[in-house]
Motif scaffolding. Structure first.
Motif, mmCIF file in Angstrom:
data_model
loop_
_atom_site.group_PDB
_atom_site.id
_atom_site.type_symbol
_atom_site.label_atom_id
_atom_site.label_comp_id
_atom_site.label_asym_id
_atom_site.label_seq_id
_atom_site.Cartn_x
_atom_site.Cartn_y
_atom_site.Cartn_z
ATOM 1 N N VAL A 241 3.582 -4.305 5.017
ATOM 2 C CA VAL A 241 4.697 -4.293 4.356
ATOM 3 C C VAL A 241 5.094 -2.856 5.159
ATOM 4 O O VAL A 241 4.656 -1.749 4.674
ATOM 5 N N VAL A 242 6.375 -2.815 5.725
ATOM 6 C CA VAL A 242 7.055 -1.450 6.179
ATOM 7 C C VAL A 242 8.116 -0.943 5.018
ATOM 8 O O VAL A 242 9.101 -1.931 4.900
ATOM 9 N N LEU A 243 8.058 0.070 4.321
ATOM 10 C CA LEU A 243 9.052 0.532 3.482
ATOM 11 C C LEU A 243 10.200 0.906 4.178
ATOM 12 O O LEU A 243 10.216 1.555 5.419
ATOM 13 N N GLY A 244 11.229 0.572 3.638
ATOM 14 C CA GLY A 244 12.743 0.908 4.238
ATOM 15 C C GLY A 244 13.063 2.222 4.075
ATOM 16 O O GLY A 244 12.652 3.105 3.349
ATOM 17 N N GLY A 245 14.095 2.673 4.789
ATOM 18 C CA GLY A 245 14.773 3.758 4.715
ATOM 19 C C GLY A 245 14.936 4.782 6.068
ATOM 20 O O GLY A 245 14.929 4.224 6.917
ATOM 21 N N MET A 246 15.053 5.943 6.169
ATOM 22 C CA MET A 246 15.422 6.667 7.344
ATOM 23 C C MET A 246 14.320 7.068 8.057
ATOM 24 O O MET A 246 13.297 7.565 7.464
ATOM 25 N N PRO B 245 10.728 11.337 13.704
ATOM 26 C CA PRO B 245 10.600 10.539 14.771
ATOM 27 C C PRO B 245 9.024 10.790 15.249
ATOM 28 O O PRO B 245 8.598 11.795 15.297
ATOM 29 N N PRO B 246 8.133 9.713 15.932
ATOM 30 C CA PRO B 246 8.998 8.205 16.142
ATOM 31 C C PRO B 246 8.491 7.471 15.000
ATOM 32 O O PRO B 246 9.200 6.138 15.110
ATOM 33 N N ALA B 247 7.782 7.617 13.843
ATOM 34 C CA ALA B 247 7.130 6.616 13.110
ATOM 35 C C ALA B 247 7.287 6.860 11.701
ATOM 36 O O ALA B 247 6.913 6.083 10.845
ATOM 37 N N MET B 248 7.582 8.262 11.217
ATOM 38 C CA MET B 248 7.631 8.857 9.850
ATOM 39 C C MET B 248 8.823 8.424 9.005
ATOM 40 O O MET B 248 9.710 8.901 9.175
ATOM 41 N N ILE B 249 8.653 7.404 7.987
ATOM 42 C CA ILE B 249 9.982 7.142 7.133
ATOM 43 C C ILE B 249 9.763 7.608 5.887
ATOM 44 O O ILE B 249 8.760 7.627 5.016
ATOM 45 N N TRP B 250 10.884 8.526 5.648
ATOM 46 C CA TRP B 250 11.147 8.874 4.044
ATOM 47 C C TRP B 250 12.560 9.207 3.701
ATOM 48 O O TRP B 250 13.184 9.846 4.675
ATOM 49 N N SER B 251 12.944 8.713 2.812
ATOM 50 C CA SER B 251 14.547 9.119 2.409
ATOM 51 C C SER B 251 14.388 8.521 0.833
ATOM 52 O O SER B 251 13.598 7.944 0.058
ATOM 53 N N SER B 252 15.503 8.721 0.197
ATOM 54 C CA SER B 252 15.915 8.334 -1.036
ATOM 55 C C SER B 252 15.587 6.654 -1.209
ATOM 56 O O SER B 252 15.247 6.122 -2.279
ATOM 57 N N GLU B 253 16.006 6.044 0.155
ATOM 58 C CA GLU B 253 15.916 4.660 -0.034
ATOM 59 C C GLU B 253 14.421 4.188 -0.105
ATOM 60 O O GLU B 253 14.168 3.274 -0.608
ATOM 61 N N THR B 254 13.682 4.995 0.581
ATOM 62 C CA THR B 254 12.282 4.574 0.746
ATOM 63 C C THR B 254 11.678 4.736 -0.684
ATOM 64 O O THR B 254 10.885 4.064 -1.118
ATOM 65 N N ALA B 255 11.992 5.890 -1.451
ATOM 66 C CA ALA B 255 11.533 6.024 -2.827
ATOM 67 C C ALA B 255 11.904 4.946 -3.604
ATOM 68 O O ALA B 255 11.084 4.593 -4.554
ATOM 69 N N MET C 255 6.653 10.185 -3.190
ATOM 70 C CA MET C 255 5.245 10.506 -3.781
ATOM 71 C C MET C 255 5.007 10.091 -5.228
ATOM 72 O O MET C 255 4.040 9.371 -5.762
ATOM 73 N N ARG C 256 6.054 10.414 -6.087
ATOM 74 C CA ARG C 256 6.101 10.301 -7.502
ATOM 75 C C ARG C 256 5.847 8.762 -7.811
ATOM 76 O O ARG C 256 5.219 8.366 -8.641
ATOM 77 N N ASN C 257 6.938 8.089 -7.147
ATOM 78 C CA ASN C 257 6.707 6.765 -7.205
ATOM 79 C C ASN C 257 5.626 5.909 -6.672
ATOM 80 O O ASN C 257 5.164 5.100 -7.459
ATOM 81 N N MET C 258 5.165 6.347 -5.668
ATOM 82 C CA MET C 258 3.935 5.873 -5.143
ATOM 83 C C MET C 258 2.728 6.035 -6.038
ATOM 84 O O MET C 258 1.916 4.992 -6.402
ATOM 85 N N ILE C 259 2.611 7.118 -6.706
ATOM 86 C CA ILE C 259 1.863 7.434 -7.771
ATOM 87 C C ILE C 259 1.960 6.790 -8.874
ATOM 88 O O ILE C 259 1.045 5.902 -9.626
ATOM 89 N N ARG C 260 3.246 6.464 -9.160
ATOM 90 C CA ARG C 260 3.441 5.803 -10.558
ATOM 91 C C ARG C 260 3.172 4.139 -10.267
ATOM 92 O O ARG C 260 2.801 3.484 -11.222
ATOM 93 N N GLN C 261 3.401 3.633 -9.137
ATOM 94 C CA GLN C 261 3.230 2.211 -8.831
ATOM 95 C C GLN C 261 1.635 1.837 -8.516
ATOM 96 O O GLN C 261 1.450 0.730 -8.161
ATOM 97 N N SER C 262 0.762 2.980 -8.510
ATOM 98 C CA SER C 262 -0.691 2.690 -8.099
ATOM 99 C C SER C 262 -1.565 2.621 -9.033
ATOM 100 O O SER C 262 -1.546 3.612 -10.027
ATOM 101 N N LYS C 263 -2.633 1.979 -9.364
ATOM 102 C CA LYS C 263 -3.606 1.910 -10.341
ATOM 103 C C LYS C 263 -4.613 2.971 -10.084
ATOM 104 O O LYS C 263 -4.964 3.733 -10.851
ATOM 105 N N LYS C 264 -4.636 3.453 -8.654
ATOM 106 C CA LYS C 264 -5.718 4.681 -8.618
ATOM 107 C C LYS C 264 -5.130 5.344 -7.321
ATOM 108 O O LYS C 264 -4.581 4.730 -6.535
ATOM 109 N N THR C 265 -5.222 6.667 -7.324
ATOM 110 C CA THR C 265 -4.717 7.514 -6.389
ATOM 111 C C THR C 265 -5.706 8.657 -5.523
ATOM 112 O O THR C 265 -6.343 9.263 -6.416
ATOM 113 N N TYR C 266 -5.746 8.483 -4.380
ATOM 114 C CA TYR C 266 -6.614 9.264 -3.644
ATOM 115 C C TYR C 266 -5.957 10.280 -2.613
ATOM 116 O O TYR C 266 -5.110 9.872 -1.978
#
Length: 252
Positions: A137-142, A146-156, A191-202
């Motif tokens: 699954v590729v997260l959406g957003g801006m 470039p060329p490959a890293m996505i992060w924005s409010s939409e991604t969060a 990153m806050r949302n990723m941590i919140r949505q994960s059981k374990k964080t490394y």
């Protein structure tokens, strides 16, 4: 080209990109690495540039290193860290893998995993993983870098659609006292949302990204207490391990 002209050309290239490797300078200016290294020693002695990670950066502390060059920084250490991270992934897991040059190498260690789902904001990593017939699954957003890293409010916001068994991520830098920093403030909600949505964080961090002092010019995110584990080639002191008793320190 006389040495003074080379020094000006090198300085201009470094100011343009923020960081360049010796190999890049030698190829671009058509001189041997020995000649370039002598020139860099002169520029460093004048306080104009600073030698770092097999290349050179502007003398200002915390200078930005462009993505194409970051792929080559501490590559051996990153591979060891990512191999150890992949060992923590079990068949049937759903995992977040954040965009970054540290975590991207995890992909090559996932070929034998079964019934795995990878969710990422790294297009390049997603392409590699999907070729292994792994659900991807590729997260959406801006595309922010470039060329490959996505992060924005939409991604969060997109992250909140998913739940993961494990999250693997890195950051711009961290201190040896266990403080984590990002260069881009916009990265923090994701990153806050990723941590919140994960059981374990490394948290993955190579020794070259660790500093003795609090970082300036970049944004504090959290400390090691937020993580299930810290995976690094650096051996943290017993004092730091005692300071974060609920965090596992995994050395490679």
């Amino acid at each position: 080209m006389y040495q003074n002209e080379r020094l000006e050309s090198i300085t201009e290239l470094v100011r343009q990109y923020g960081y360049v490797t010796v190999k890049y300078l030698a190829s671009n200016l058509h001189y041997s690495t020995a000649t370039i290294n002598r020139d860099l020693n002169v520029l460093e002695g004048r306080g104009i540039l600073k030698r770092s990670y097999g290349g050179v950066e502007i003398a200002d502390e915390g200078a930005y290193v462009p993505l194409p060059f970051r792929y080559h920084l501490s590559r051996t250490e990153k591979l060891k860290i990512d191999k150890k991270a992949a060992e923590l992934i079990e068949d049937g897991d759903v995992v977040f893998i954040d965009a970054g040059t540290t975590t991207e190498h995890i992909a090559q260690f996932l070929a034998e995993k079964k019934d795995l789902t990878v969710i990422t904001n790294n297009i390049a990593l997603a392409a590699r993983v999907s070729e292994m017939k792994i659900r991807t699954v590729v997260l959406g957003g801006m595309i922010a870098e470039p060329p490959a890293m996505i992060w924005s409010s939409e991604t969060a916001e997109d992250v909140l659609k998913y739940r993961a068994d494990k999250l693997f991520f890195s950051s711009t830098s961290a201190t040896k006292r266990g403080e984590v920093y990002f260069r881009e403030n916009e990265t923090k909600p994701l990153m806050r949302n990723m941590i919140r949505q994960s059981k374990k964080t490394y948290f993955l961090i190579d020794g070259d990204k660790l500093t003795d002092n609090t970082q300036s010019g970049i944004y504090y995110f959290c400390d090691f207490s937020a993580f299930t584990g810290v995976i690094s080639d650096y051996e943290f002191s017993p004092e730091i391990k005692r300071a974060f008793p609920h965090t596992e320190f995994i050395e490679v």
